[in-house]
Design a protein around this motif. Structure first.
Motif, PDB file in Angstrom:
ATOM      1  N   ALA A 240       0.304  12.738  13.331  1.00 48.73           N
ATOM      2  CA  ALA A 240      -0.247  13.880  12.606  1.00 48.73           C
ATOM      3  C   ALA A 240       0.140  13.868  11.138  1.00 48.73           C
ATOM      4  CB  ALA A 240       0.218  15.182  13.260  1.00 48.73           C
ATOM      5  N   SER A 241       1.279  13.267  10.796  1.00 52.11           N
ATOM      6  CA  SER A 241       1.705  13.181   9.396  1.00 52.11           C
ATOM      7  C   SER A 241       1.119  11.958   8.701  1.00 52.11           C
ATOM      8  CB  SER A 241       3.230  13.147   9.309  1.00 52.11           C
ATOM      9  OG  SER A 241       3.807  14.294   9.893  1.00 52.11           O
ATOM     10  N   LEU A 242       0.972  10.875   9.437  1.00 48.31           N
ATOM     11  CA  LEU A 242       0.451   9.651   8.833  1.00 48.31           C
ATOM     12  C   LEU A 242      -1.039   9.745   8.541  1.00 48.31           C
ATOM     13  CD1 LEU A 242       1.329   6.820   7.956  1.00 48.31           C
ATOM     14  CD2 LEU A 242       0.734   5.998  10.243  1.00 48.31           C
ATOM     15  N   LEU A 243      -1.757  10.549   9.307  1.00 48.71           N
ATOM     16  CA  LEU A 243      -3.208  10.685   9.088  1.00 48.71           C
ATOM     17  C   LEU A 243      -3.526  11.254   7.706  1.00 48.71           C
ATOM     18  CD1 LEU A 243      -6.127  10.583  10.099  1.00 48.71           C
ATOM     19  CD2 LEU A 243      -5.754  12.841  11.124  1.00 48.71           C
ATOM     20  N   PRO A 244      -2.997  12.423   7.296  1.00 44.90           N
ATOM     21  CA  PRO A 244      -3.306  12.903   5.938  1.00 44.90           C
ATOM     22  C   PRO A 244      -2.743  12.018   4.843  1.00 44.90           C
ATOM     23  CG  PRO A 244      -1.659  14.305   6.973  1.00 44.90           C
ATOM     24  CD  PRO A 244      -2.178  13.395   8.036  1.00 44.90           C
ATOM     25  N   PHE A 245      -1.593  11.375   5.098  1.00 44.03           N
ATOM     26  CA  PHE A 245      -1.031  10.480   4.083  1.00 44.03           C
ATOM     27  C   PHE A 245      -1.946   9.283   3.859  1.00 44.03           C
ATOM     28  CE2 PHE A 245       1.623   7.027   2.545  1.00 44.03           C
ATOM     29  CZ  PHE A 245       2.362   7.645   1.549  1.00 44.03           C
ATOM     30  N   THR A 246      -2.503   8.736   4.941  1.00 45.18           N
ATOM     31  CA  THR A 246      -3.405   7.593   4.822  1.00 45.18           C
ATOM     32  C   THR A 246      -4.688   7.970   4.082  1.00 45.18           C
ATOM     33  OG1 THR A 246      -2.537   6.724   6.899  1.00 45.18           O
ATOM     34  CG2 THR A 246      -4.619   5.814   6.119  1.00 45.18           C
ATOM     35  N   ILE A 247      -5.181   9.187   4.303  1.00 48.81           N
ATOM     36  CA  ILE A 247      -6.396   9.625   3.629  1.00 48.81           C
ATOM     37  C   ILE A 247      -6.144   9.866   2.147  1.00 48.81           C
ATOM     38  CG2 ILE A 247      -8.106  11.486   3.520  1.00 48.81           C
ATOM     39  CD1 ILE A 247      -7.836  11.739   6.549  1.00 48.81           C
ATOM     40  N   LEU A 248      -4.989  10.430   1.804  1.00 51.48           N
ATOM     41  CA  LEU A 248      -4.686  10.732   0.412  1.00 51.48           C
ATOM     42  C   LEU A 248      -4.269   9.501  -0.388  1.00 51.48           C
ATOM     43  CD1 LEU A 248      -2.694  14.081   0.720  1.00 51.48           C
ATOM     44  CD2 LEU A 248      -5.015  13.774  -0.149  1.00 51.48           C
ATOM     45  N   LEU A 249      -3.851   8.452   0.288  1.00 52.75           N
ATOM     46  CA  LEU A 249      -3.344   7.272  -0.418  1.00 52.75           C
ATOM     47  C   LEU A 249      -4.366   6.666  -1.378  1.00 52.75           C
ATOM     48  CD1 LEU A 249      -0.892   5.426  -0.718  1.00 52.75           C
ATOM     49  CD2 LEU A 249      -1.806   4.026   1.152  1.00 52.75           C
ATOM     50  N   PRO A 250      -5.633   6.476  -0.994  1.00 51.39           N
ATOM     51  CA  PRO A 250      -6.590   5.937  -1.975  1.00 51.39           C
ATOM     52  C   PRO A 250      -6.803   6.838  -3.180  1.00 51.39           C
ATOM     53  CG  PRO A 250      -7.448   5.725   0.255  1.00 51.39           C
ATOM     54  CD  PRO A 250      -6.248   6.594   0.336  1.00 51.39           C
TER      55      PRO A 250
ATOM     56  N   ALA B 217       3.878  12.522   0.758  1.00 55.88           N
ATOM     57  CA  ALA B 217       4.684  12.423   1.979  1.00 55.88           C
ATOM     58  C   ALA B 217       5.165  13.795   2.434  1.00 55.88           C
ATOM     59  CB  ALA B 217       5.868  11.490   1.729  1.00 55.88           C
ATOM     60  N   ILE B 218       5.597  14.627   1.494  1.00 55.97           N
ATOM     61  CA  ILE B 218       6.079  15.962   1.860  1.00 55.97           C
ATOM     62  C   ILE B 218       4.929  16.820   2.374  1.00 55.97           C
ATOM     63  CG2 ILE B 218       7.149  18.062   0.970  1.00 55.97           C
ATOM     64  CD1 ILE B 218       8.649  16.320  -1.036  1.00 55.97           C
ATOM     65  N   ALA B 219       3.803  16.801   1.670  1.00 53.89           N
ATOM     66  CA  ALA B 219       2.658  17.586   2.112  1.00 53.89           C
ATOM     67  C   ALA B 219       2.134  17.111   3.462  1.00 53.89           C
ATOM     68  CB  ALA B 219       1.550  17.526   1.062  1.00 53.89           C
ATOM     69  N   SER B 220       2.140  15.799   3.700  1.00 55.08           N
ATOM     70  CA  SER B 220       1.673  15.269   4.981  1.00 55.08           C
ATOM     71  C   SER B 220       2.611  15.660   6.114  1.00 55.08           C
ATOM     72  CB  SER B 220       1.551  13.746   4.901  1.00 55.08           C
ATOM     73  OG  SER B 220       0.623  13.359   3.904  1.00 55.08           O
ATOM     74  N   ALA B 221       3.924  15.641   5.857  1.00 53.57           N
ATOM     75  CA  ALA B 221       4.872  16.087   6.873  1.00 53.57           C
ATOM     76  C   ALA B 221       4.675  17.563   7.199  1.00 53.57           C
ATOM     77  CB  ALA B 221       6.303  15.828   6.403  1.00 53.57           C
TER      78      ALA B 221
END
Length: 286
Positions: A139-149, A181-185
């Protein structure tokens, strides 16, 4: 004739293979990849990303092409390049990303509760902490992966066009990645905690949206009645938008450093605690 006990096969080595956390996360990613919902959100995020990259290119043309000299003064009022511009690289996807987290994260734990598969997982070498870490990690890695680009591609475009003097700071990824990372967590813990309190995936979606919108409304009401701006730290949407502003040094961020830290820590600790309690073996079956 004597009856001998059957020969048992040797006990399997539980240390072989991938850890249970990675196996569960890979299963959730595979299920998400096969869902059609990813195509819609993928197209929406792609359009937002292309707009960000195109904005970098337009800004470069306005500063280098002589034909656009008369438009430079007008463009400075629209295409700002300060700290607000750096933080804004992540903001367009904020509300849409929360909706995606609700749709995907609402069923992470609720689906297993509905079909009663957690007792089967716990009967195998899957500890409750492994299950919880897998759900929180996904659940945390999903938004981080989307925001990374959104943090990397505009930065690369700026470097290719104008070097270290482009519209995107050379140190922008170093500032945006910790904020992401903080927002995704925060998003992941809230989604898993809300999903653990639901009995069906649809109810889990309602729980996530209800908690997000309810906390946002409550914070806005208290702020309006008391005038205390620090209460906005209870708003998860505002917290997710405030962290990029804090790391890039926006003059007036939505939430100050101390309230943002306390509010984020409160949300992550609370919803992780709720998820841990709701995914215990005694709670595996309704």
């Amino acid at each position: 004739m004597p009856i001998y006990a059957p020969t048992l096969p040797p006990a399997p080595d539980l240390h072989l293979g991938q850890p249970p956390v990675l196996v569960l996360m890979r299963f959730d990613f595979t299920r998400l990849w096969r869902q059609k919902i990813g195509r819609f959100f993928g197209f929406a995020f792609l359009m937002l990303l292309l707009w960000k990259v195109a904005r970098i290119y337009v800004d470069h043309l306005l500063h280098t092409n002589e034909a656009f000299k008369p438009m430079q003064d007008f463009a400075k009022t629209i295409l700002t390049q300060g700290a607000d511009f750096q933080a804004d690289l992540l903001n367009p996807a904020s509300y849409l990303l929360w909706f995606l987290v609700a749709l995907v994260g609402g069923g992470l734990v609720a689906r297993d509760t509905l079909y009663r598969v957690r007792p089967l997982m716990y009967a195998h070498p899957v500890a409750p902490k492994d299950y919880l870490l897998a759900k929180l990690g996904f659940a945390s890695l999903l938004p981080f992966t989307i925001l990374l680009p959104f943090a990397i591609l505009p930065w690369l475009m700026s470097l290719l066009l104008a070097g270290f003097h482009g519209p995107v700071w050379a140190t922008a990824p170093l500032r945006l990645l910790p904020a992401m990372a903080i927002a995704s967590a925060l998003m992941g813990s809230l989604a898993v905690g809300a999903s653990s309190m639901a009995a069906t995936p649809r109810a889990g979606i309602g729980w996530v949206l209800g908690l997000v919108l309810g906390a946002s409304t409550l914070a806005s009401m208290i702020h309006g009645l008391t005038g205390i701006a620090a209460v906005d730290a209870l708003n998860p949407i505002m917290l997710a938008e405030a962290w990029p502003q804090l790391f890039v040094g926006v003059e007036r961020p939505m939430v100050a450093w101390l309230p943002a830290f306390l509010g984020t820590a409160l949300h992550i600790a609370l919803w992780t605690f709720v998820a841990a309690k709701r995914t215990r073996p005694s709670e595996a079956v309704i």
